[in-house]
Each structure stands twice: as C-alpha cells, then as structure tokens.
Motif scaffolding. Sequence first.
Motif, mmCIF file in Angstrom:
data_model
loop_
_atom_site.group_PDB
_atom_site.id
_atom_site.type_symbol
_atom_site.label_atom_id
_atom_site.label_comp_id
_atom_site.label_asym_id
_atom_site.label_seq_id
_atom_site.Cartn_x
_atom_site.Cartn_y
_atom_site.Cartn_z
ATOM 1 N N THR A 99 0.294 1.932 3.686
ATOM 2 C CA THR A 99 1.018 3.159 3.437
ATOM 3 C C THR A 99 2.359 3.075 4.158
ATOM 4 O O THR A 99 2.396 2.810 5.351
ATOM 5 C CB THR A 99 0.196 4.332 4.004
ATOM 6 N N PRO B 219 -13.726 3.862 9.221
ATOM 7 C CA PRO B 219 -12.973 2.602 9.247
ATOM 8 C C PRO B 219 -13.648 1.511 10.073
ATOM 9 O O PRO B 219 -14.155 1.791 11.157
ATOM 10 C CB PRO B 219 -11.653 2.999 9.921
ATOM 11 N N HIS C 143 -9.150 2.005 1.877
ATOM 12 C CA HIS C 143 -7.733 2.271 1.622
ATOM 13 C C HIS C 143 -7.482 2.384 0.114
ATOM 14 O O HIS C 143 -6.768 3.260 -0.344
ATOM 15 C CB HIS C 143 -6.849 1.152 2.177
ATOM 16 N N THR D 139 -9.159 5.518 -1.382
ATOM 17 C CA THR D 139 -8.428 6.771 -1.128
ATOM 18 C C THR D 139 -7.151 6.848 -1.964
ATOM 19 O O THR D 139 -6.702 7.927 -2.317
ATOM 20 C CB THR D 139 -8.069 6.968 0.361
ATOM 21 N N PHE E 16 -13.901 11.505 -1.702
ATOM 22 C CA PHE E 16 -13.936 10.684 -0.484
ATOM 23 C C PHE E 16 -14.090 11.576 0.727
ATOM 24 O O PHE E 16 -13.481 12.640 0.795
ATOM 25 C CB PHE E 16 -12.638 9.875 -0.345
ATOM 26 N N GLN F 262 -14.001 10.928 4.956
ATOM 27 C CA GLN F 262 -14.034 10.097 6.171
ATOM 28 C C GLN F 262 -14.828 10.869 7.215
ATOM 29 O O GLN F 262 -14.466 11.968 7.608
ATOM 30 C CB GLN F 262 -12.619 9.814 6.680
ATOM 31 N N TYR G 135 -6.206 5.921 14.132
ATOM 32 C CA TYR G 135 -7.045 4.784 14.513
ATOM 33 C C TYR G 135 -6.095 3.597 14.538
ATOM 34 O O TYR G 135 -5.797 3.017 13.505
ATOM 35 C CB TYR G 135 -8.139 4.544 13.469
ATOM 36 N N GLN H 148 -5.730 4.324 10.304
ATOM 37 C CA GLN H 148 -6.407 5.325 9.465
ATOM 38 C C GLN H 148 -6.339 6.697 10.135
ATOM 39 O O GLN H 148 -5.944 6.830 11.281
ATOM 40 C CB GLN H 148 -7.878 4.939 9.243
ATOM 41 N N MET H 149 -6.805 7.715 9.399
ATOM 42 C CA MET H 149 -6.819 9.064 9.938
ATOM 43 C C MET H 149 -7.740 9.130 11.148
ATOM 44 O O MET H 149 -8.818 8.559 11.158
ATOM 45 C CB MET H 149 -7.324 10.043 8.872
ATOM 46 N N ALA H 150 -7.295 9.852 12.181
ATOM 47 C CA ALA H 150 -8.135 10.143 13.344
ATOM 48 C C ALA H 150 -8.380 11.650 13.347
ATOM 49 O O ALA H 150 -7.705 12.390 12.616
ATOM 50 C CB ALA H 150 -7.419 9.708 14.621
ATOM 51 N N THR I 85 -1.561 8.458 6.620
ATOM 52 C CA THR I 85 -2.265 7.345 7.264
ATOM 53 C C THR I 85 -2.898 6.514 6.160
ATOM 54 O O THR I 85 -2.818 6.883 4.981
ATOM 55 C CB THR I 85 -3.386 7.849 8.196
ATOM 56 N N THR J 117 -5.950 6.230 5.335
ATOM 57 C CA THR J 117 -6.993 6.939 4.577
ATOM 58 C C THR J 117 -6.550 8.336 4.156
ATOM 59 O O THR J 117 -7.327 9.077 3.560
ATOM 60 C CB THR J 117 -8.321 7.028 5.362
#
Lengths: 218, 367, 270
Positions: A99, B35, B44, B47, B57, B59, C149, C155-157, C166, C168
Amino acid sequence: MGEVFLGEYGAGKSEVSAGRAILLAGRGLPVTVADLDLTDPVFRISQAAEKLAAYGVKVIGWPERYPPGMGEAGNVLFPGLLGIGWLSGEIIIDVGYGTESHRLLNLIPGLAALNPLFYFVINCRQPLTATVPGIIEAARRVPGIHGFVNNTHLGKDTDLDLIKSGAEKIEEASAATGIPYIATASFKPLAAEMEQTDYKWHEIWPLYGLVHGSFPIK
Amino acid sequence: MARIVDDDQRMFMTGNEVLAWAALAAGAEIMYGYPITPQNEIMHYWTRLAPRFERGFLQTEDELSAGFTTLGGVMAGKRAFSATSGPGDILMQEPICMAEMMRIPAVWIIQQRGAPSTATVIYGQQETRLACFGGNGEGHRVVYSTSSHQELFDYLIKAFNTAWSYRFPTILLGDGYQGKMREAVTLYNPEDHGVKLVPTEPFVGRPGVPGVDRAPAHYRNTFNIEEEIYEIVHAREEEFEALTPQIVEFESGYLDEAEMILIGHGIVSRAIKEAVKLLQNKGVKVGYFRPVTLRPFPVEELRKAVEKVPAVMVFESALGQLLSMVKEAVGGLPVKIEAFLRPGVGICTDEAAEQVQEYLRKSSMVH
Amino acid sequence: MENKTSGSATSESKTGFTTRTVVTPNEAMPKVWRRETKPHRFCPGCGHPIILKALAQAVEELDIQGRTVFGCDIGCSLLAWDFFNLDSIQTHHGRTTPVIAGLKRARPDLIGVAYMGDGGGYAIGSQHLLNAAMRNDRVTVILCNNTVYAMTGGQMAPTTLPTQKTETTPYGRDPAMTGEPTLGPELMAAIGRKGAYAARGTVANYRQLVKFTKKALENQLADRGFSFLEVLSTCPTNWRTTPRQTWDFVEDDMTRVYKVGEFLKPEDEK
Ligand SMILES: Cc1ncc(C[n+]2csc(CCOP(=O)(O)OP(=O)(O)O)c2C)c(N)n1
Ligand code: SF4
Ligand SMILES: [Mg+2]
C-alpha cells in the motif's frame, strides 16, 4: 541520475532493476543499485549483489545472509540507503511493494538531487494488470510516473507473441494516460530475438535471471 | 457467485496471491485472519480484492480468535477460512480441535515456516505433524500438501468442497517458498472445469422459531463419561476410514524395478521427482512416491509401492515428521528406510540425487 | 583528516561551519546499553531506541541494573533482545507480560520489565495485560504505540488511526468495521487496582518519558502495584514518511487521539 523502479508485487521490479543496472554498466557508467524492497528477507536484489558485482554494479542493502528482521521479517531499513542521494553516477532504486509503496521514497532524504525518473514495471500476466483498465488503475495509484516498462512474461513459457500481447495493452494504456512506453524487458535470449524483429519494442532491456536464484527449486 | 475471470487465464504470480484468487474462485465468503509471515500477502490481496467481489474480512486480535471466528462464520453457513503459519498455527489448533469434534467444515491455509517457536519466517516442513495431529485427539481432519502454484489454486478449491462434503476440517499445507515464489498458473472459474461448488448450509439461525417450528440446534463438544467419548472417537474413526478411499490422494512414478523409492511431500516432492528423472536418465533405477493427502495418509498405496523395493529414502525439511508417518505406514514390510532430513532448509534436486547415489554405491559395496 | 572524537572544544571546520564536538558516541550511550551490539538494528528514525534509551537511563538512575530483567516481545521490540547489559528474554508474540509476571512471582527481588508493541500488547496479548493489571502484578509493562504491526510489514494494529492506510486497510481504517483505536492507559486506569500506575508518554518529549519510565519502575520497586506505560512512537518505514512528516504524525495526528500524561497514580484513591 536516478531511476526508480515501481510496480505491482511480483511484477519483476528487482529483476528489471538488475537488468537495467547491467545495461548501464555496460555503457561504462558507474552504477549503484539501492535495495528499497522492505517486504521480504528473500527475493530481493541484495541477493544478487555478488553476481551484479561481476558486472561492476554495486548494491546497497542488507547483505544476503543478514536479514535484519531476526526471523520475523525483512522490513528494517538499511541505514546506508539514507545516503544514496549524495552518490554520484547512475543510481537505480528497487522499491518494494505494498500500500502506498511509492511513498517509501520519502525515506530517502536526498532523492530529489538525483532527478530521478520513475519507471513503472508491468507484467500483463498478473491479474491486476492484465487489462488496459487494470494497468491504468495500477498506474493511477502511483503519482508522477515517467514511463512504463513492459515485463510481460510467464516464466519459462514466455515467447515473443506473449510479450507482444503485453506491449499492445501497454501502448493503449500509454495513449490513455500520456505516460510513455519506455522499454521492453526480457530474458537475454528473447531480448536477442526481439532485436531481430522490427516490432516497436521501444528500448530493449535484457534480463539475466539474477534475483530468482535464491530458492533451491526450479 | 461472481466469476473471477472471464475465461481461463494464464498468469505469473506469487503463491500467496494465487491463494487469494483461489479463495475467491472457491466462493469463499469471508476470511478471518491475523498477520504473520509468510502468509501475509494472502490477507493483503484478500483485503484489496474483497470489496470488489463483495466478500468479507475481519482482522482479529490473534489466531485463537481468527480460528474461532472462522468457526462462527462456518456455523452461520458461510464458506469461511483463515490462513496462518508457525506460532499462529499452534494457536489455530484449539479451534481446529473444536472443528474436529463438532464436524465443522472450516478451511485453513498453513504456510509453514522454520520451527520451533518463532524461528524463521522463510520456510520449513516442521508443521507437518502439527497440521495432521495438532489437537488433543486422533487427527480427524483432511490435510492436502501442495507442491506448485497450480496445486495451490486447484487444491484450495478442492479443500472447500472436501470440507463441506465430508464435514471434516480441512487444511491446505503449503510453506513460505510456495507463498513467496513466482511461477505460472492458470486461474479459472471452477464451473468452467466441471467443478461444482458444494453448497453450504447454516448450523444455526435457520428459518423458524426453535422449539416451535423446528427442533432447536444443540451443538456440544463436552461429554460426561468415559464410555461416551470412547463411542464417539470410534464412530469418528470408522467414518474417517470409510471416507479415506474417496479422499486420499498420492502421486508416484517409475516404481517398476526400482532399487529405491524416494518419498517426500509438498515442495520437496518437486525436488525428488526431478532427482528421479535425473537418475533415470543416468540409468539408475529409482522411483518416487508423494503423499498428496497427509491426512488421511495413503497407507495402502504406499505399502503397495514399496512392497518389492529393497529401500526407500524419505526427504523432508523437518527432522523426521514425515519419516515417522512413513515408518508407521510401512510397518512390517522388509524395506530399509533411509532419510535425508533438513529441518527448516530446502532440498535441491542435485542434493537429493547425490544422496541416493551415495546410498546405492555404499549398499552395492556391502553386497 | 584529523578525526577529533572527544573533548568539548569548539572548532572552525574548513567548510566554515562551526562544529562543537562534545563526546564520543560511546560516552553518550547509557551504561546499560550494550556497546558490543551497537549500532542497533532498528531503522533510522525509529522510536523504539528512544524508548529503550529512556529505560536505560531510568534503570541507571535507580541503580537497578543488577536486578532488572528485560523481556521483549515478537515485533520490532525483539530487535532489542541483546540491546542491554541486562539479563533479557525474548518471548513469543504477546506473551511477554505473563513470562515476566511468572518470573516476578518466583523471584520478587527481581525487577521485571515487559516491553512490547501495540499489536503484542493490545491485540494478541490483551488478555494477559488485563489480567496482570487486575491481579495487580508487580511488573512494569512498557508498550510502544506506533499505530501499525511494524515487523510484519505494516498491517492494521489496534492503535491504527481512523482513515490510516495499512496493508490490511488498503482503503483506510474504517472504525465502523474495525472499531475505534484502543486507548490503553485509559483502560488500565479504569481497571487498575490501588497502587497501580498508568501513563502515556511520547518519544517527542524525552525528559518526560524518562520521568514516566522511572515512576513505572519505582512503583514496582516500592511493591505498590502494576505499572503500565504506553509510549507514542515512530515508524517512518511503515508510515512511509519523511522526517518532518514523521514528527508531525507523532506530535499532531497521534496526540489528537492519544492524550499524553498520567492516568492513574499509585497514591490515587481507587
Ligand atoms: C502467534 C503469532 N502470531 C503472529 C505472529 C507474527 N507477528 C510477528 S510481529 C507481529 C506484529 C508486531 O506488531 P507490534 O506488536 O505492534 O510491534 P511492532 O513491530 O509494531 O513494534 C506479528 C503479527 C507471531 N510471531 N506469532
Ligand atoms: S519497521 Fe518501524 S518499528 Fe520496526 S525498526 Fe523500522 S521504524 Fe522501527
Ligand atoms: Mg506496533
């Protein structure tokens, strides 16, 4: 001068960066490659450092057997990369995926001094860049692209027709976006075949298969 | 379900991306995950793609939660899955156990990494035993061990169908190399290849008022006395055994007149198949056997393959996990069992061929 | 070229800039830092080493180097496994709190520090954090809030800010789907028992950070209760930010959601 290679995950940025570096080194230019692929401890251009050295190309990044993530990842930035803006010669930057990955360039303070050109590497045999709208959409996510590099391939099942099918899509995307189609990259034997045709490949950049050698499988 | 491609598409991509596309093709409706390298890109890509194909999805806060939310999703009647690796795989074992006990058709992708503990993120086959027998039970689950990107695609679709046909939790066992390496693969819509997606159905929340319009659904995994659990485990085992011929898969080659059979699963089986071809070209009589399902294990098929062979050599990127399964399977047969064990490290074709030649050279000196 | 490495002389360099050489890098390092493992392995611009420097300074000032055990998590905190001249244990992802809590039960004379990321502490290890706080375990938990993360590639935290992109949340974090950011010290203050300590510091205010770190250790030394310190930190690598953007993010964007200060003090009525 700087050249930055961006693109989808797995588009072949590292391989194309390596090929480009060898091409420029072959013209007698001093070339340094910067490994800004922070995704994996594997499949990175640093793994080809020794082979590139044989062509006179220097690589800046974590040494191959020193993945810094300590078993968890490979994404810690190599401090030496901060200085590349002050290097002389040709600087090639291989940027990792993810990203907003182009924003990784924010981490390199002196980048602007290199007047870098931004190349977007496309393999039309990846699902997200398999169509003209897909290419346009992918390129739209990265501002300021100076040129497209066609790296359409299917591994060992690649032939000129396949590369051509990619070239046609990229020409179309180029016309739609105004981003010039700069070069076509391919493994050396195919690149040699391309030279023999008068198809409009733009520049032809040979590739050497330097980055994939790290896994002990074919 | 929307078609994911117009027609068959030959693509060049990483294994983790293949899996995200395969899950779409398999009609997976929701992924629950946490993750962990080397499976991150499955998440990834999921999403990125999920909104486009109207899939869900979540998380979660960890893998225990990812596993149990997957069970919740499945019990709601959705084709739900999760993906993990290494230490996350350990945590997934608790929900997988519940799925075994309650016959919940959830699907897991496991991309093995180095072990034990956090170890490395790169590669390994040290989760073989965990994937097969990780719970506090007898391992009533289906485990497919893949070896190429095409198999990642084909077998993930199959995993969903197996799970929903037989109601055993189903695992697709890959590894970090398969997740990260790039190779060509054909993406397709299952129906174009005559593969029908097995329909799902909810465990709870069906139409009607429970106790009025229909019987309430009562699911449990807890029992009072020894005899009860004795009966249940036996019944489960009988059913698993009865289904084994339908589920079990293996691959073999050059078995006739072989002086030795090379055995390996997953990505290592690629190296041994190549090694066998290499040696055959040199006139060395060797064959290979590769279990595709590790649960159920192709016991009968392996016994038949090695019946007349003096020796086998087991290759794995672990320290004897496949080896012990092979030993158990061929128990009682007069075959010598050799092994080349490389925990956490890949095995190349040349290495495998060399091991075999070295062994054959030594054993011919003994004769 | 002459290489002047110590002393505090002011000298005129050839470029005309006035440079003031103060001390060697070695001398600037807290003694608790292990010189043999420097330079450290964190990215340039990372906040982790600032938090670890504050911890080293606090340990030094409290003179507890001989009895402090440092536990680090899986996450970028693990890069500190050999960072200090302290006995250190790198544990599993999210499990540093219980390892240190167990150690403390067995050896109350030791000072146990559990260091972790926001994923480690607020996601996978959240049950441990809650229960250690509820038991009022005499340990010090220091948690690095970098909103992602980091080690697994961004990734998203639980602490990711709304709309933040992020790996995710490629289209930006949507609180309607994923909830609002976790407010750790506020939570700890709400559930904390008498004698517990909860604060939020920031790498942008180093002196305050040292002060909070010392208090979090002193509280354990005085056997009063559980101590929790969250620290707003930086991760330019995963934020993909220039140095200026990095500081703007930690000083402005993060503090809009995360208030810096002390939320529960041992002397507070509970
Ligand atoms: C059980 C388990 N699940 C997942 C992982 C993968 N993993 C390693 S580090 C990490 C996240 C780290 O994030 P955080 O705790 O915020 O620390 P940071 O790197 O940001 O400092 C994850 C998910 C793991 N090692 N173990
Ligand atoms: S990835 Fe982020 S948290 Fe990890 S060392 Fe680099 S800057 Fe620090
Ligand atoms: Mg974090």
